[in-house]
Enzyme design. Structure first.
Site, PDB file in Angstrom:
ATOM      1  N   ASP A  28       0.897  -1.203   0.096  1.00  0.00           N
ATOM      2  CA  ASP A  28      -0.021   0.026  -0.098  1.00  0.00           C
ATOM      3  C   ASP A  28       0.995   1.165   0.092  1.00  0.00           C
ATOM      4  O   ASP A  28       2.135   1.276   0.397  1.00  0.00           O
ATOM      5  CB  ASP A  28      -0.831   0.132   1.245  1.00  0.00           C
ATOM      6  CG  ASP A  28      -2.118   0.796   1.107  1.00  0.00           C
ATOM      7  OD1 ASP A  28      -2.284   1.465  -0.089  1.00  0.00           O
ATOM      8  OD2 ASP A  28      -2.872   1.160   2.007  1.00  0.00           O
ATOM      9  N   GLY A  31       0.246   5.341  -4.613  1.00  0.00           N
ATOM     10  CA  GLY A  31      -0.468   6.657  -4.950  1.00  0.00           C
ATOM     11  C   GLY A  31       0.118   7.671  -4.178  1.00  0.00           C
ATOM     12  O   GLY A  31       0.646   8.698  -4.824  1.00  0.00           O
ATOM     13  N   ARG A  32       0.105   7.679  -2.664  1.00  0.00           N
ATOM     14  CA  ARG A  32       0.882   8.803  -1.792  1.00  0.00           C
ATOM     15  C   ARG A  32       2.233   9.088  -2.293  1.00  0.00           C
ATOM     16  O   ARG A  32       2.517  10.017  -2.543  1.00  0.00           O
ATOM     17  CB  ARG A  32       0.283   8.404  -0.534  1.00  0.00           C
ATOM     18  CG  ARG A  32      -0.826   8.662   0.158  1.00  0.00           C
ATOM     19  CD  ARG A  32      -0.993   7.984   1.352  1.00  0.00           C
ATOM     20  NE  ARG A  32      -1.316   6.568   1.084  1.00  0.00           N
ATOM     21  CZ  ARG A  32      -1.706   5.680   1.904  1.00  0.00           C
ATOM     22  NH1 ARG A  32      -1.590   6.075   3.375  1.00  0.00           N
ATOM     23  NH2 ARG A  32      -2.031   4.491   1.884  1.00  0.00           N
ATOM     24  N   TRP A  33       3.077   8.035  -2.554  1.00  0.00           N
ATOM     25  CA  TRP A  33       4.604   8.071  -2.972  1.00  0.00           C
ATOM     26  C   TRP A  33       4.685   8.856  -4.259  1.00  0.00           C
ATOM     27  O   TRP A  33       5.382   9.666  -4.283  1.00  0.00           O
ATOM     28  CB  TRP A  33       4.906   6.479  -3.412  1.00  0.00           C
ATOM     29  CG  TRP A  33       6.484   6.658  -3.701  1.00  0.00           C
ATOM     30  CD1 TRP A  33       7.469   6.499  -2.687  1.00  0.00           C
ATOM     31  CD2 TRP A  33       7.047   6.710  -4.998  1.00  0.00           C
ATOM     32  NE1 TRP A  33       8.850   6.500  -3.253  1.00  0.00           N
ATOM     33  CE2 TRP A  33       8.454   6.602  -4.600  1.00  0.00           C
ATOM     34  CE3 TRP A  33       6.517   7.077  -6.155  1.00  0.00           C
ATOM     35  CZ2 TRP A  33       9.521   6.688  -5.582  1.00  0.00           C
ATOM     36  CZ3 TRP A  33       7.619   7.000  -7.197  1.00  0.00           C
ATOM     37  CH2 TRP A  33       8.729   7.026  -6.831  1.00  0.00           C
ATOM     38  N   ARG A  41      -0.118   9.177  -9.983  1.00  0.00           N
ATOM     39  CA  ARG A  41      -0.547   8.029  -9.315  1.00  0.00           C
ATOM     40  C   ARG A  41       0.349   6.780  -9.767  1.00  0.00           C
ATOM     41  O   ARG A  41       0.800   5.793  -9.217  1.00  0.00           O
ATOM     42  CB  ARG A  41      -1.810   7.657  -8.684  1.00  0.00           C
ATOM     43  CG  ARG A  41      -2.320   8.514  -7.940  1.00  0.00           C
ATOM     44  CD  ARG A  41      -3.827   8.168  -7.775  1.00  0.00           C
ATOM     45  NE  ARG A  41      -4.013   6.682  -7.234  1.00  0.00           N
ATOM     46  CZ  ARG A  41      -3.735   6.353  -5.948  1.00  0.00           C
ATOM     47  NH1 ARG A  41      -3.801   7.494  -4.910  1.00  0.00           N
ATOM     48  NH2 ARG A  41      -4.268   4.992  -5.532  1.00  0.00           N
ATOM     49  N   HIS A  45       2.782   2.968  -8.915  1.00  0.00           N
ATOM     50  CA  HIS A  45       2.533   1.699  -9.434  1.00  0.00           C
ATOM     51  C   HIS A  45       3.885   1.120 -10.160  1.00  0.00           C
ATOM     52  O   HIS A  45       3.994  -0.303  -9.858  1.00  0.00           O
ATOM     53  CB  HIS A  45       1.243   1.617 -10.059  1.00  0.00           C
ATOM     54  CG  HIS A  45      -0.195   1.834  -9.333  1.00  0.00           C
ATOM     55  ND1 HIS A  45      -0.362   1.481  -8.094  1.00  0.00           N
ATOM     56  CD2 HIS A  45      -1.001   2.637  -9.679  1.00  0.00           C
ATOM     57  CE1 HIS A  45      -1.601   2.072  -7.646  1.00  0.00           C
ATOM     58  NE2 HIS A  45      -1.882   2.829  -8.686  1.00  0.00           N
ATOM     59  N   ASN A  76     -10.996  -2.431  -5.455  1.00  0.00           N
ATOM     60  CA  ASN A  76     -10.107  -1.510  -6.378  1.00  0.00           C
ATOM     61  C   ASN A  76     -10.755  -1.238  -7.661  1.00  0.00           C
ATOM     62  O   ASN A  76     -10.495  -0.365  -8.471  1.00  0.00           O
ATOM     63  CB  ASN A  76      -8.715  -2.125  -6.507  1.00  0.00           C
ATOM     64  CG  ASN A  76      -7.800  -2.099  -5.382  1.00  0.00           C
ATOM     65  OD1 ASN A  76      -6.882  -2.762  -5.051  1.00  0.00           O
ATOM     66  ND2 ASN A  76      -7.940  -0.983  -4.527  1.00  0.00           N
ATOM     67  N   ARG A 196       1.961  -4.623   6.201  1.00  0.00           N
ATOM     68  CA  ARG A 196       1.339  -3.760   5.622  1.00  0.00           C
ATOM     69  C   ARG A 196       2.301  -2.397   5.385  1.00  0.00           C
ATOM     70  O   ARG A 196       2.501  -1.995   6.461  1.00  0.00           O
ATOM     71  CB  ARG A 196      -0.103  -3.634   6.059  1.00  0.00           C
ATOM     72  CG  ARG A 196      -0.785  -2.405   5.336  1.00  0.00           C
ATOM     73  CD  ARG A 196      -2.362  -2.345   5.537  1.00  0.00           C
ATOM     74  NE  ARG A 196      -2.904  -1.442   4.466  1.00  0.00           N
ATOM     75  CZ  ARG A 196      -4.016  -1.579   3.977  1.00  0.00           C
ATOM     76  NH1 ARG A 196      -4.802  -2.476   4.610  1.00  0.00           N
ATOM     77  NH2 ARG A 196      -4.512  -0.763   3.001  1.00  0.00           N
ATOM     78  N   GLU A 215       0.958 -13.135  12.483  1.00  0.00           N
ATOM     79  CA  GLU A 215       1.613 -11.797  13.061  1.00  0.00           C
ATOM     80  C   GLU A 215       1.630 -10.807  12.092  1.00  0.00           C
ATOM     81  O   GLU A 215       1.708 -10.738  10.846  1.00  0.00           O
ATOM     82  CB  GLU A 215       2.913 -12.357  13.536  1.00  0.00           C
ATOM     83  CG  GLU A 215       3.170 -13.234  14.479  1.00  0.00           C
ATOM     84  CD  GLU A 215       2.576 -12.936  15.769  1.00  0.00           C
ATOM     85  OE1 GLU A 215       2.390 -11.766  16.358  1.00  0.00           O
ATOM     86  OE2 GLU A 215       1.975 -13.886  16.576  1.00  0.00           O
TER      87      GLU A 215
HETATM   88  C1  IPE Z   1      -5.410  -2.789  -0.414  1.00  0.00           C
HETATM   89  O1  IPE Z   1      -5.225  -1.507  -0.553  1.00  0.00           O
HETATM   90  C2  IPE Z   1      -5.408  -3.409  -1.659  1.00  0.00           C
HETATM   91  C3  IPE Z   1      -4.067  -3.580  -2.239  1.00  0.00           C
HETATM   92  C4  IPE Z   1      -2.791  -3.447  -1.822  1.00  0.00           C
HETATM   93  C5  IPE Z   1      -4.051  -4.364  -3.799  1.00  0.00           C
HETATM   94  P1  IPE Z   1      -6.283  -0.163  -0.739  1.00  0.00           P
HETATM   95  O2  IPE Z   1      -5.420   0.949  -0.895  1.00  0.00           O
HETATM   96  O3  IPE Z   1      -7.098  -0.837  -1.751  1.00  0.00           O
HETATM   97  O4  IPE Z   1      -6.803  -0.488   0.627  1.00  0.00           O
HETATM   98  P2  IPE Z   1      -7.743   0.711   1.587  1.00  0.00           P
HETATM   99  O5  IPE Z   1      -8.751   1.268   0.445  1.00  0.00           O
HETATM  100  O6  IPE Z   1      -6.836   1.794   1.970  1.00  0.00           O
HETATM  101  O7  IPE Z   1      -8.406   0.129   2.768  1.00  0.00           O
HETATM  102  C1  IPE Z   2      -1.263   0.093  -3.211  1.00  0.00           C
HETATM  103  O1  IPE Z   2      -1.216   1.681  -3.524  1.00  0.00           O
HETATM  104  C2  IPE Z   2      -1.601  -0.651  -4.938  1.00  0.00           C
HETATM  105  C3  IPE Z   2      -2.963  -0.920  -5.076  1.00  0.00           C
HETATM  106  C4  IPE Z   2      -4.057  -0.918  -4.455  1.00  0.00           C
HETATM  107  C5  IPE Z   2      -3.158  -1.337  -6.443  1.00  0.00           C
HETATM  108  P1  IPE Z   2      -2.349   2.595  -3.452  1.00  0.00           P
HETATM  109  O2  IPE Z   2      -2.764   2.844  -4.822  1.00  0.00           O
HETATM  110  O3  IPE Z   2      -3.523   2.142  -2.803  1.00  0.00           O
HETATM  111  O4  IPE Z   2      -1.730   3.952  -2.815  1.00  0.00           O
HETATM  112  P2  IPE Z   2      -2.306   4.938  -2.082  1.00  0.00           P
HETATM  113  O5  IPE Z   2      -3.028   3.873  -0.811  1.00  0.00           O
HETATM  114  O6  IPE Z   2      -3.624   5.451  -2.476  1.00  0.00           O
HETATM  115  O7  IPE Z   2      -1.364   6.007  -1.676  1.00  0.00           O
HETATM  116 MG    MG Z   3      -3.989   2.317  -0.864  1.00  0.00          MG
END
Ligand code: IPE
Ligand code: IPE
Ligand code: MG
Length: 252
Positions: A28, A31-33, A41, A45, A76, A196, A215
């Site tokens: 996870d 996008g923020r990175w 975003r 990825h 997603n 996570r 864990e």
């Molecule tokens: C969980 O991340 C799903 C994957 C890493 C593929 P999300 O970014 O979708 O989860 P939420 O929405 O923050 O719970």
């Molecule tokens: C996880 O990163 C990748 C997928 C869910 C596919 P995010 O895309 O959820 O990134 P954030 O959480 O928006 O930063």
């Molecule tokens: Mg996310």
């Protein structure tokens, strides 16, 4: 890797006997990175793929037998269509590009999730990769794609109900083992350690049944920045845990 090979560069403060057998990751924070760098975003990825490749290599080097990565959840699909399309195309491209390397490294890849809902070209690539790597004896690499635990549990219930209806099994035959045999993870031991990234303290519909006793390690580091050092820290934390499984220590 086979049993006779020495573990490459296993940090000396990690105990080889206490390594987790199965590590699961919720990747996870892509996008923020990207956002923090003023980038779209999707760049996050792309970088996330490099992180995953490096983690797979590291697990192999350090003797971890199973790695499961959450790549795309059933929720997603709710993201903007251009991001969903980008991700699905990215998976396809990476799979095609990395197959030779996975064969060289003896990796056995498996996909977990409702694969029938994926684009046909991705399904074909997935089927090809699973078939090609089927007999590989190295690390097992599971990629949860269009995966959601609730969906997985409901489809297991439906399969079992159908078997009861057809008279193939009795209701009394339903136990935890039989139920597990109808999950996407059939034959895979449950994760010992869940990592996570990006600081979120939730499971987001990932392996709910399977992680009853895993864990959990959460790091604020965003997925594209998760490296060997971070993984090392997660493993150190894991090795300090006392896994009780509901029991108490013998000397208590
Ligand atoms: C969980 O991340 C799903 C994957 C890493 C593929 P999300 O970014 O979708 O989860 P939420 O929405 O923050 O719970
Ligand atoms: C996880 O990163 C990748 C997928 C869910 C596919 P995010 O895309 O959820 O990134 P954030 O959480 O928006 O930063
Ligand atoms: Mg996310």
């Amino acid at each position: 890797m086979n049993a006779n090979e020495t573990l490459i560069e296993l940090p000396s403060d990690l105990c080889p006997q206490k390594m987790p057998h199965h590590v699961a990751v919720i990747m996870d924070g892509n996008g923020r990175w990207a956002k923090r760098r003023g980038l779209p975003r999707i760049v996050g990825h792309q970088r996330g793929v490099d992180t995953l490749k490096e983690l797979l290599r590291c697990c192999d080097d350090w003797g971890i037998k199973v790695l499961t990565a959450y790549a795309f959840s059933t929720e997603n699909w709710g993201r903007p269509s251009h991001e969903v399309e980008f991700l699905l195309t990215l998976f396809e491209r990476v799979l095609r590009r990395e197959l030779a390397e996975m064969m060289r490294k003896n990796v056995r890849i498996r996909f977990l999730g409702d694969l029938k809902a994926l684009p046909p070209s991705l399904q074909a690539e997935i089927a090809h990769a699973m078939e090609e790597t089927r007999n590989n004896q190295g690390i097992q690499f599971n990629v949860a794609t269009n995966y959601g635990s609730r969906q997985e549990i409901v489809q297991a219930c439906k399969q079992i109900a159908l078997k009861v209806k057809r008279g193939e099994i009795d209701v009394e035959d339903i136990d935890e083992q039989l139920f597990e045999n109808h999950l996407y993870t059939q034959g895979i031991s449950p994760p010992d350690l869940l990592i996570r990234t990006s600081g979120e303290m939730r499971l987001s519909n990932f392996l709910l049944w399977q992680m009853a006793y895993s864990e959990i390690y959460v790091t604020p580091t965003l997925w594209p920045d998760f490296d060997r050092e971070e993984f090392h820290r997660a493993l150190l934390s894991y090795q300090q845990r006392e896994r009780r499984f509901g029991r108490i220590k013998e000397d208590d």
